[in-house]
Design a protein around this motif. Structure first.
Motif, PDB file in Angstrom:
ATOM      1  N   PHE A 156      17.950  53.842  32.302  1.00  0.00           N
ATOM      2  CA  PHE A 156      18.528  53.589  30.975  1.00  0.00           C
ATOM      3  C   PHE A 156      18.191  54.699  29.983  1.00  0.00           C
ATOM      4  O   PHE A 156      19.073  55.299  29.359  1.00  0.00           O
ATOM      5  CB  PHE A 156      18.040  52.227  30.456  1.00  0.00           C
ATOM      6  N   GLN A 157      16.902  54.997  29.823  1.00  0.00           N
ATOM      7  CA  GLN A 157      16.485  55.981  28.826  1.00  0.00           C
ATOM      8  C   GLN A 157      17.008  57.375  29.159  1.00  0.00           C
ATOM      9  O   GLN A 157      17.585  58.063  28.308  1.00  0.00           O
ATOM     10  CB  GLN A 157      14.959  55.996  28.707  1.00  0.00           C
ATOM     11  N   LYS A 158      16.819  57.800  30.403  1.00  0.00           N
ATOM     12  CA  LYS A 158      17.261  59.136  30.822  1.00  0.00           C
ATOM     13  C   LYS A 158      18.774  59.299  30.640  1.00  0.00           C
ATOM     14  O   LYS A 158      19.245  60.327  30.140  1.00  0.00           O
ATOM     15  CB  LYS A 158      16.888  59.376  32.282  1.00  0.00           C
ATOM     16  N   ASP A 159      19.524  58.277  31.044  1.00  0.00           N
ATOM     17  CA  ASP A 159      20.990  58.356  30.929  1.00  0.00           C
ATOM     18  C   ASP A 159      21.421  58.471  29.476  1.00  0.00           C
ATOM     19  O   ASP A 159      22.290  59.286  29.132  1.00  0.00           O
ATOM     20  CB  ASP A 159      21.635  57.119  31.569  1.00  0.00           C
ATOM     21  N   SER A 180      25.571  53.021  20.296  1.00  0.00           N
ATOM     22  CA  SER A 180      24.609  53.758  19.472  1.00  0.00           C
ATOM     23  C   SER A 180      23.279  53.007  19.329  1.00  0.00           C
ATOM     24  O   SER A 180      22.230  53.624  19.132  1.00  0.00           O
ATOM     25  CB  SER A 180      25.197  54.052  18.089  1.00  0.00           C
ATOM     26  N   ASP A 181      23.315  51.671  19.451  1.00  0.00           N
ATOM     27  CA  ASP A 181      22.067  50.891  19.430  1.00  0.00           C
ATOM     28  C   ASP A 181      21.196  51.268  20.626  1.00  0.00           C
ATOM     29  O   ASP A 181      19.972  51.378  20.521  1.00  0.00           O
ATOM     30  CB  ASP A 181      22.371  49.388  19.482  1.00  0.00           C
ATOM     31  N   GLY A 188      13.212  55.728  21.198  1.00  0.00           N
ATOM     32  CA  GLY A 188      11.897  55.225  20.802  1.00  0.00           C
ATOM     33  C   GLY A 188      11.869  54.018  19.898  1.00  0.00           C
ATOM     34  O   GLY A 188      10.783  53.467  19.647  1.00  0.00           O
ATOM     35  N   GLU A 189      13.028  53.579  19.390  1.00  0.00           N
ATOM     36  CA  GLU A 189      13.017  52.357  18.576  1.00  0.00           C
ATOM     37  C   GLU A 189      12.678  51.160  19.459  1.00  0.00           C
ATOM     38  O   GLU A 189      12.940  51.176  20.676  1.00  0.00           O
ATOM     39  CB  GLU A 189      14.367  52.155  17.883  1.00  0.00           C
ATOM     40  N   PRO A 190      12.119  50.092  18.888  1.00  0.00           N
ATOM     41  CA  PRO A 190      11.727  48.919  19.694  1.00  0.00           C
ATOM     42  C   PRO A 190      12.917  48.318  20.444  1.00  0.00           C
ATOM     43  O   PRO A 190      14.043  48.301  19.948  1.00  0.00           O
ATOM     44  CB  PRO A 190      11.198  47.938  18.639  1.00  0.00           C
ATOM     45  N   ILE A 191      12.642  47.834  21.643  1.00  0.00           N
ATOM     46  CA  ILE A 191      13.658  47.159  22.441  1.00  0.00           C
ATOM     47  C   ILE A 191      13.959  45.803  21.794  1.00  0.00           C
ATOM     48  O   ILE A 191      13.055  45.006  21.551  1.00  0.00           O
ATOM     49  CB  ILE A 191      13.167  46.936  23.889  1.00  0.00           C
ATOM     50  N   ASN A 252       9.781  48.239  28.447  1.00  0.00           N
ATOM     51  CA  ASN A 252      10.515  49.177  27.600  1.00  0.00           C
ATOM     52  C   ASN A 252      11.611  49.885  28.394  1.00  0.00           C
ATOM     53  O   ASN A 252      12.313  50.743  27.871  1.00  0.00           O
ATOM     54  CB  ASN A 252       9.565  50.219  26.996  1.00  0.00           C
ATOM     55  N   PHE A 253      11.701  49.557  29.685  1.00  0.00           N
ATOM     56  CA  PHE A 253      12.750  50.053  30.583  1.00  0.00           C
ATOM     57  C   PHE A 253      12.784  51.585  30.652  1.00  0.00           C
ATOM     58  O   PHE A 253      13.813  52.214  30.470  1.00  0.00           O
ATOM     59  CB  PHE A 253      14.118  49.482  30.178  1.00  0.00           C
ATOM     60  N   THR A 254      11.598  52.144  30.893  1.00  0.00           N
ATOM     61  CA  THR A 254      11.487  53.582  31.109  1.00  0.00           C
ATOM     62  C   THR A 254      11.242  53.832  32.592  1.00  0.00           C
ATOM     63  O   THR A 254      10.739  52.959  33.317  1.00  0.00           O
ATOM     64  CB  THR A 254      10.326  54.189  30.310  1.00  0.00           C
TER      65      THR A 254
END
Length: 279
Positions: A156-159, A180-181, A188-191, A252-254
């Motif tokens: 998720f984050q990398k994409d 955009s959310d 880095g904003e909270p999940i 945090n789905f990293t």
């Protein structure tokens, strides 16, 4: 694997990977493709697939793929499905609906997985390779979709940071989110709870595909050589290992969270091998 079958797998994936990387690498640096670039990339994909249909090319890699397809009776449909998805990728940013994603996945994920299953299940008669006596796409689809759903959550984050979004817009809208959310959370904003609900929906679908995957692998147990059966079990278990680490309520789905360590991967692979030996 036999060395010739393994080499054939590498040859076909080399072509698929080169096409996919060509598109993704450009998109990573350019959020929107110009009309000129879309025409260029679409033309390149069509040119490669056309060469496979004609069984002729001056490109060494295409020649190698043509020889491989012929020798190992690989269905050209897999390459056509893959090409359709790549062309979709060129001309679209993401998916309006989950059904759009499934259509895309048929080429982007199911096609390469079907190629793998085809090579695992090949039979040989009178020194000639013979296609498996069942629908390889139907067999491969559950595992392909399970692994793809795991990829989407894990990456998720990398994409997002590479201008790629694989979460369907209709599912985001249902949870009062827009792309955009997701970008802000990747930065880095909270999940948010809404995004956790999106992950939950993808997780539930992945679990459904996981159960079907187990059933398909079980059906193959008595039909293919142990070395190829082991490959299928290892691939499935490596994705399962990531899937088991997904904590919907706290993660945090990293990739750092969801990727197992090399030691954990080694342990899981040994467990799979030992389990195959026992049975």
């Amino acid at each position: 694997w036999s060395s010739v079958v393994f080499s054939s797998d590498l040859t076909c994936y080399k072509l698929m990977r080169s096409i996919d990387d060509m598109i993704d690498d450009y998109k990573a640096g350019n959020s929107d493709l110009t009309l000129e670039k879309k025409k260029f990339f679409t033309g390149k994909v069509n040119e490669w697939i056309s060469c496979l249909d004609k069984s002729s090319s001056d490109d060494p890699l295409i020649k190698e793929v043509i020889d491989t397809v012929t020798r190992f009776k690989i269905p050209l449909k897999l390459f056509h499905n893959f090409a359709k998805s790549m062309i979709y990728d060129i001309n679209n940013n993401g998916f309006n609906t989950y059904n759009d994603f499934l259509i895309y996945a048929e080429g982007a994920s199911v096609a390469p997985a079907s190629l793998f299953v085809h090579l695992c299940c090949l039979q040989k008669e009178n020194s000639e390779y013979v296609s498996p006596p069942f629908d390889i796409i139907e067999v491969a689809r559950p595992c392909a979709l399970f692994s793809y759903m795991v990829h989407i959550i894990r990456d998720f984050q990398k994409d997002q940071l590479n201008n790629l979004n694989y979460f369907a817009i209709d599912i985001l809208k249902k949870n009062r989110l827009i792309p955009s959310d997701l970008r802000r959370m990747a930065n880095g904003e909270p999940i948010t709870e809404n995004f956790r609900n999106v992950i939950k929906e993808y997780y539930i679908r992945a679990e459904q595909y996981r159960v079907k995957t187990q059933k398909e692998i079980k059906k193959l147990t008595a039909k293919i050589e142990v070395r190829y059966l082991l490959s299928l079990h290892i691939i499935y278990n490596l994705y399962l290992q990531v899937f088991e680490r997904i904590n919907i309520s706290e993660s945090n789905f990293t990739m750092q969270e969801l990727n197992p360590t090399p030691s954990e991967i080694k342990t899981r692979v040994i467990e799979v091998i030992d389990n195959i030996k026992i049975h």
